[in-house]
Write a protein that holds these residues in place. Structure first.
Motif, short mmCIF file in Angstrom:
data_model
loop_
_atom_site.label_atom_id
_atom_site.label_comp_id
_atom_site.label_asym_id
_atom_site.label_seq_id
_atom_site.Cartn_x
_atom_site.Cartn_y
_atom_site.Cartn_z
N GLY A 9 21.34 -20.75 -2.82
CA GLY A 9 22.49 -20.58 -3.54
C GLY A 9 23.59 -21.67 -3.56
O GLY A 9 23.31 -22.63 -2.59
N LEU A 18 19.62 -24.29 -10.81
CA LEU A 18 19.40 -23.68 -9.17
C LEU A 18 17.99 -23.20 -8.99
O LEU A 18 17.67 -22.56 -10.00
CB LEU A 18 20.46 -22.95 -8.64
CG LEU A 18 21.89 -23.41 -8.37
CD1 LEU A 18 22.77 -22.41 -7.73
CD2 LEU A 18 21.97 -24.53 -7.39
N THR A 90 27.46 -15.65 -12.18
CA THR A 90 28.06 -15.77 -10.77
C THR A 90 27.70 -14.29 -10.13
O THR A 90 27.94 -13.37 -10.79
CB THR A 90 29.66 -16.10 -10.79
OG1 THR A 90 29.46 -17.51 -11.39
CG2 THR A 90 30.07 -15.76 -9.45
N VAL A 110 25.46 -17.26 -5.54
CA VAL A 110 25.51 -18.26 -6.52
C VAL A 110 26.88 -18.04 -7.45
O VAL A 110 27.33 -17.21 -7.94
CB VAL A 110 24.48 -17.96 -7.77
CG1 VAL A 110 24.35 -18.77 -8.79
CG2 VAL A 110 23.02 -18.17 -6.85
#
Length: 114
Positions: A9, A18, A90, A110
């Motif tokens: 993360g 990611l 998020t 994240v």
């Protein structure tokens, strides 16, 4: 003792990527249904993606076409490749292992922000 440990993360700009990892011990990811969930501030935990013991995958509509779940049985690790990230992605992301029992990791944050 079963352990699920998430990593990968961090902070990323919108549109970025990611890859989350879930390293496990005490289970075999090849025989469990492995999943990723997330929980945003003030919201309930929600399902993101799963991969079954037969390698079938499924995704929440909100991430379909952007996220990919996979596993490496030799490393006993599950991954979540996240592309085209949006601010609404998020959250804290949690790894989940489910068979006769259910196990959770501790989560990895994240944050998608410019």
């Amino acid at each position: 003792q079963v352990q699920l440990v998430e990593s990968g993360g961090g902070l990323v700009q919108p549109g970025g990527s990611l890859r989350l990892s879930c390293a496990t011990s005490g289970i075999l990811v090849s025989v469990y249904t492995m999943g990723w969930y997330r929980q945003a501030p003030g919201k309930q935990r929600e399902w993101v993606a799963i991969i079954s013991s037969s390698s079938n995958t499924d995704y929440a509509d909100s991430v379909k076409g952007r996220f990919i779940i996979s596993r490496d049985s030799a490393k006993n690790t599950v991954y979540l490749q996240m592309n085209s990230l949006k601010p609404e992605d998020t959250a804290i992301y949690y790894c989940n292992a489910r068979q006769s029992r259910t196990y959770w990791g501790q989560g990895t944050q994240v944050t998608v922000s410019s």
